[in-house]
Design an enzyme around this catalytic site. Sequence first.
Site, short mmCIF file in Angstrom:
data_model
loop_
_atom_site.label_atom_id
_atom_site.label_comp_id
_atom_site.label_asym_id
_atom_site.label_seq_id
_atom_site.Cartn_x
_atom_site.Cartn_y
_atom_site.Cartn_z
N PHE A 17 -1.56 0.02 -1.20
CA PHE A 17 -1.14 1.59 -0.40
C PHE A 17 0.29 2.15 0.24
O PHE A 17 0.55 2.92 -0.20
CB PHE A 17 -2.65 1.80 0.07
CG PHE A 17 -2.55 2.99 1.24
CD1 PHE A 17 -2.08 4.45 0.20
CD2 PHE A 17 -2.65 2.66 2.48
CE1 PHE A 17 -2.49 5.32 1.13
CE2 PHE A 17 -2.13 4.13 2.91
CZ PHE A 17 -2.29 5.25 2.57
N TYR A 143 -10.19 -10.42 11.44
CA TYR A 143 -8.90 -10.01 10.70
C TYR A 143 -8.01 -9.16 11.67
O TYR A 143 -6.28 -9.87 11.83
CB TYR A 143 -9.14 -7.91 9.99
CG TYR A 143 -7.54 -7.22 10.14
CD1 TYR A 143 -7.38 -7.74 8.76
CD2 TYR A 143 -7.40 -6.14 10.69
CE1 TYR A 143 -5.69 -7.10 8.34
CE2 TYR A 143 -6.27 -5.31 10.11
CZ TYR A 143 -5.61 -5.47 9.98
OH TYR A 143 -4.65 -5.35 9.07
N LYS A 147 -3.71 -11.41 12.13
CA LYS A 147 -3.42 -10.62 12.77
C LYS A 147 -1.98 -11.42 13.27
O LYS A 147 -1.55 -11.44 13.57
CB LYS A 147 -3.14 -9.05 12.70
CG LYS A 147 -4.13 -8.61 10.88
CD LYS A 147 -2.61 -9.21 10.17
CE LYS A 147 -1.58 -7.32 9.99
NZ LYS A 147 -1.22 -8.01 9.10
#
Length: 322
Positions: A17, A143, A147
């Site tokens: 995206f 998540y 990161k």
Amino acid sequence: MSKSVSQSVFITGASGFVGKRVCEYFLAKGLKVIGCGRQERLNIQHPNFEYHNFDLNDIKRYGYLLETVDIVVHLAALAHQSKHLNPLTYYQVNADCTKQFISICSEYNIQRFVYISTIKVNGERSLDEPFNEQHTPNPLDVYGRSKWFAENYVQDIAMEANMEWVIIRPPLVYGPGVKANFASLMKLIDMHLPVPFAAFLSKRSFIAIDNLCDFIFTCAFHVNAKNQIFCISDDDDQSTRTLIKALQIVRMGRAKLFNCPIILLKMACILLGRRAIFNRLSEPLQVDIAKAKQLLDWKPVLTFKEAVFKYFGVENKRKEMT
């Protein structure tokens, strides 16, 4: 290794995206772009664009693609959480693959490595003040933690290799083709059903895809971006209530926004296994972009209202239906 005279950029996650729009943005600026992604083909027709379909786990086989590259923008990541995925998968994709990738980059004299992280590295809610780069990282989910691990790999390996690095922490990104909760919210509005979120007044930061593309480009070349972390947003925070109202207006929605007791919504979300969604609707998550404005003299190219009208207005709604 020698570099070509014209600057070229290598973009991972090019079929995603955000990645596709970043590729188009850099191409529009006159650069040569080499993209890689998991999608077999990417519909970008441009003489300066080259696309390769492979997984970053195989980067060693494709390292030769970096021979003429000056800038790397690393977007590829596993973002949307699923209870069906082993948590270790997030570390393998987001952290270990990043470590391997930047290690390969260090062998090809890349000038600057731009890593797109997430504001989740700072935490899930900004209770006392908006998040900025000085706050101690506090990632609360797998998540965000994966990161953060990747951020540390980027800094350590880049500095050891004398490679410039930039880390960008954006909040939720919105634009044409957005998925997940933002897309679900638009579908709810388009169905003209009553929306029970009028009591959600806590503000959250967002970033329009055009603003993020422009900021990534700025960080790729601005001298003051070297070896810096930036928290970034539209600089125009919205509550769930104002977000829904804005979408209603631009999409000509007639859904009634009403006030349902928050405790009832919380109980319903918990029963449905959607506690995380309730938290995102009800809790503040704001970003302070003062560093980006002062150090890079950067400002968003679109306001929130301009972006929502551009992306989700009635004309775009008709296109979505055809």
